[in-house]
Motif scaffolding. Structure first.
Motif, PDB file in Angstrom:
ATOM      1  N   SER A 140       4.394   4.788  -8.613  1.00 34.17           N
ATOM      2  CA  SER A 140       5.322   4.434  -7.586  1.00 34.17           C
ATOM      3  C   SER A 140       4.801   3.797  -6.454  1.00 34.17           C
ATOM      4  O   SER A 140       3.281   3.606  -6.118  1.00 34.17           O
ATOM      5  N   LEU A 141       5.514   3.242  -5.657  1.00 36.65           N
ATOM      6  CA  LEU A 141       5.258   2.624  -4.525  1.00 36.65           C
ATOM      7  C   LEU A 141       4.344   3.710  -3.563  1.00 36.65           C
ATOM      8  O   LEU A 141       3.705   2.847  -2.675  1.00 36.65           O
ATOM      9  N   GLU A 142       4.442   4.551  -3.289  1.00 34.50           N
ATOM     10  CA  GLU A 142       3.823   5.880  -2.596  1.00 34.50           C
ATOM     11  C   GLU A 142       2.251   5.688  -3.226  1.00 34.50           C
ATOM     12  O   GLU A 142       1.479   5.550  -2.275  1.00 34.50           O
ATOM     13  N   ASP A 143       2.069   5.606  -4.416  1.00 30.23           N
ATOM     14  CA  ASP A 143       0.728   5.631  -4.989  1.00 30.23           C
ATOM     15  C   ASP A 143       0.108   4.309  -4.525  1.00 30.23           C
ATOM     16  O   ASP A 143      -1.097   4.127  -4.123  1.00 30.23           O
ATOM     17  N   ALA A 144       1.048   3.195  -4.633  1.00 33.81           N
ATOM     18  CA  ALA A 144       0.365   1.922  -4.250  1.00 33.81           C
ATOM     19  C   ALA A 144       0.136   1.766  -2.854  1.00 33.81           C
ATOM     20  O   ALA A 144      -0.797   1.250  -2.443  1.00 33.81           O
ATOM     21  N   ARG A 145       0.829   2.490  -2.011  1.00 31.26           N
ATOM     22  CA  ARG A 145       0.687   2.403  -0.556  1.00 31.26           C
ATOM     23  C   ARG A 145      -0.785   3.022  -0.287  1.00 31.26           C
ATOM     24  O   ARG A 145      -1.434   2.648   0.382  1.00 31.26           O
ATOM     25  N   ARG A 146      -1.089   4.021  -0.720  1.00 33.50           N
ATOM     26  CA  ARG A 146      -2.064   4.965  -0.710  1.00 33.50           C
ATOM     27  C   ARG A 146      -3.253   4.094  -1.040  1.00 33.50           C
ATOM     28  O   ARG A 146      -4.320   4.123  -0.436  1.00 33.50           O
ATOM     29  N   ALA A 147      -3.161   3.208  -2.323  1.00 30.61           N
ATOM     30  CA  ALA A 147      -4.232   2.699  -2.817  1.00 30.61           C
ATOM     31  C   ALA A 147      -4.691   1.468  -1.919  1.00 30.61           C
ATOM     32  O   ALA A 147      -5.810   1.035  -1.856  1.00 30.61           O
ATOM     33  N   LEU A 148      -3.565   1.027  -1.338  1.00 32.28           N
ATOM     34  CA  LEU A 148      -3.993  -0.510  -0.777  1.00 32.28           C
ATOM     35  C   LEU A 148      -3.898  -0.186   0.839  1.00 32.28           C
ATOM     36  O   LEU A 148      -3.690  -1.020   1.763  1.00 32.28           O
ATOM     37  N   ASP A 149      -4.130   1.129   1.109  1.00 34.41           N
ATOM     38  CA  ASP A 149      -4.249   1.614   2.728  1.00 34.41           C
ATOM     39  C   ASP A 149      -5.532   0.789   3.414  1.00 34.41           C
ATOM     40  O   ASP A 149      -6.446   0.761   2.740  1.00 34.41           O
ATOM     41  N   ASN A 150      -5.112   0.174   4.640  1.00 34.81           N
ATOM     42  CA  ASN A 150      -6.156  -0.222   5.398  1.00 34.81           C
ATOM     43  C   ASN A 150      -6.596  -1.473   4.544  1.00 34.81           C
ATOM     44  O   ASN A 150      -7.906  -2.123   4.804  1.00 34.81           O
ATOM     45  N   ARG A 151      -5.859  -2.053   3.789  1.00 37.46           N
ATOM     46  CA  ARG A 151      -6.491  -3.781   3.075  1.00 37.46           C
ATOM     47  C   ARG A 151      -5.501  -4.537   3.411  1.00 37.46           C
ATOM     48  O   ARG A 151      -4.418  -4.349   3.807  1.00 37.46           O
ATOM     49  N   LEU A 291       9.172  -0.577  -7.814  1.00 39.66           N
ATOM     50  CA  LEU A 291      10.462  -0.136  -7.043  1.00 39.66           C
ATOM     51  C   LEU A 291      11.506   0.310  -8.036  1.00 39.66           C
ATOM     52  O   LEU A 291      12.387   1.184  -7.726  1.00 39.66           O
ATOM     53  N   SER A 292      11.721  -0.462  -9.164  1.00 40.70           N
ATOM     54  CA  SER A 292      12.881  -0.149  -9.883  1.00 40.70           C
ATOM     55  C   SER A 292      12.582   1.522 -10.471  1.00 40.70           C
ATOM     56  O   SER A 292      13.494   2.031 -10.656  1.00 40.70           O
ATOM     57  N   ARG A 293      11.077   1.794 -10.805  1.00 41.43           N
ATOM     58  CA  ARG A 293      10.883   3.111 -11.137  1.00 41.43           C
ATOM     59  C   ARG A 293      11.410   4.032 -10.011  1.00 41.43           C
ATOM     60  O   ARG A 293      12.126   5.044 -10.275  1.00 41.43           O
ATOM     61  N   ASP A 294      11.054   3.820  -8.636  1.00 41.35           N
ATOM     62  CA  ASP A 294      11.607   4.525  -7.682  1.00 41.35           C
ATOM     63  C   ASP A 294      13.010   5.016  -7.591  1.00 41.35           C
ATOM     64  O   ASP A 294      13.822   5.942  -7.259  1.00 41.35           O
ATOM     65  N   LEU A 295      13.655   3.666  -7.783  1.00 38.81           N
ATOM     66  CA  LEU A 295      15.144   3.868  -7.658  1.00 38.81           C
ATOM     67  C   LEU A 295      15.813   4.605  -8.935  1.00 38.81           C
ATOM     68  O   LEU A 295      16.804   5.358  -8.396  1.00 38.81           O
ATOM     69  N   ASP A 296      15.088   4.408  -9.919  1.00 40.26           N
ATOM     70  CA  ASP A 296      15.782   5.261 -11.027  1.00 40.26           C
ATOM     71  C   ASP A 296      15.513   6.635 -10.850  1.00 40.26           C
ATOM     72  O   ASP A 296      16.118   7.620 -11.241  1.00 40.26           O
ATOM     73  N   ARG A 297      14.224   7.059 -10.422  1.00 37.83           N
ATOM     74  CA  ARG A 297      13.911   8.538 -10.074  1.00 37.83           C
ATOM     75  C   ARG A 297      14.968   8.991  -9.030  1.00 37.83           C
ATOM     76  O   ARG A 297      15.298  10.405  -9.233  1.00 37.83           O
ATOM     77  N   ALA A 298      15.084   8.258  -8.087  1.00 36.45           N
ATOM     78  CA  ALA A 298      15.951   8.614  -6.973  1.00 36.45           C
ATOM     79  C   ALA A 298      17.569   8.979  -7.496  1.00 36.45           C
ATOM     80  O   ALA A 298      18.039   9.717  -7.169  1.00 36.45           O
ATOM     81  N   ALA A 299      17.922   8.052  -8.366  1.00 42.54           N
ATOM     82  CA  ALA A 299      19.184   8.271  -8.884  1.00 42.54           C
ATOM     83  C   ALA A 299      19.162   9.521  -9.860  1.00 42.54           C
ATOM     84  O   ALA A 299      20.356  10.140  -9.938  1.00 42.54           O
TER      85      ALA A 299
END
Length: 309
Positions: A140-151, A291-299
């Motif tokens: 998810s975008l949350e996982d990507a955000r944590r992996a790319l933190d401070n980069r 993003l598409s995965r997150d939107l589908d999960r939210a729906a």
């Protein structure tokens, strides 16, 4: 009587001999050249006459064979002996010197851009490849955000842009509109990253296309001055003409030295930037998938909550 006439008849029958030619008069050597010789000793060999010291200096500097008569002799002191690149530069006209200095500066700029852009392209490529690995491992975008933190880098900015658009579109009616807006934002970020990486390559293109013509201008100017010097000196001796022509051709040589590496380096960077943009397109597509995965999960969660109520 018969005996007396016999010798006379014999003499009359002999062929008459021709009178001998008079001998050439013998000339005696001057008194100062005659050397005393003891009786019984051989005569010394005659010594060659010494050159006349009063002979004019122009005879020693007479033109060689094949030179038309009337051609003035060349004074070796007037011919430049230092035909190294530095010596030709110092002896060149001020316009040719200016052209050479400008072309040398362009060559320095070319290699400076090559060094700086090589480091920049290498570092940017490493950051994008590292970001692609993080996106491939994220769910998810949350996982990507944590992996790319401070980069730093384009991939981190892509994820940040998608998060920002999701926050601004929290009350959106349909997810299709969110995807369209995120895709538009990512395409602009991708183009911006490509333009930022291409800064400085335009200078290489300019140097590669104009340096030969600038060097040719210096050559034409130098050869024109050489012909003017030939007219003033009234001689076509190659030793007088060659140094000026060599100085003029040095400008063209420096122009080619500046232009050829600039064209080659520009082509290398053009391919490297194209490859980098392809990596950025892959990163943008990876962000859009998250993003598409997150939107589908939210729906799905919304429908489940609605069904539970």
């Amino acid at each position: 009587m018969t005996v007396a006439l016999a010798p006379a008849a014999a003499l009359a029958q002999q062929p008459q001999q021709q009178p001998a030619a008079p001998a050439a008069p013998q000339t005696l050597p001057p008194a100062d050249e005659v050397q005393a010789v003891d009786p019984g000793q051989p005569m010394p060999a005659p010594q060659p006459a010494a050159p006349d010291a009063a002979a004019p200096a122009t005879e020693a500097a007479a033109p060689g064979p094949g030179v038309p008569p009337g051609t003035p002799a060349v004074n070796p002191s007037t011919i430049p002996h230092d035909l190294s690149p530095v010596g030709m530069f110092l002896a060149a006209d001020w316009v040719v010197k200016g052209v050479m200095i400008g072309l040398a500066f362009a060559s320095v700029v070319t290699w400076t851009v090559w060094l700086a852009k090589s480091l920049e392209v290498f570092a940017a490529g490493r950051r994008v490849k590292s970001g692609l690995k993080a996106l491939a491992n994220a769910r998810s975008l949350e996982d990507a955000r944590r992996a790319l933190d401070n980069r730093r880098g384009s991939v981190a900015s892509f994820v940040a842009a998608a998060d920002a658009e999701l926050a601004h579109s929290a009350d959106a009616l349909t997810p299709d509109g969110v995807k369209e807006r995120v895709a538009s934002h990512l395409s602009r970020l991708e183009a911006q990253a490509g333009r930022r990486l291409a800064i400085g390559t335009g200078v290489l293109a300019t140097i590669g296309s104009t340096a030969p013509f600038v060097g040719l201008f210096g050559t034409v100017w130098g050869i024109m001055n050489s012909f003017i010097g030939i007219s003033n000196a009234q001689t076509t001796n190659l030793a007088v003409v060659a140094p000026g022509i060599a100085e003029a051709l040095l400008a063209t040589a420096i122009g080619l030295v500046a232009a050829i590496p600039a064209v080659m380096i520009y082509n290398v960077f053009a391919r490297a930037i194209s490859a980098h943009r392809a990596l950025l397109a892959d990163a943008s597509a990876a962000v859009m998938r998250l993003l598409s995965r997150d939107l589908d999960r939210a729906a799905i969660h919304s429908r489940l909550r609605a069904a539970a109520e």
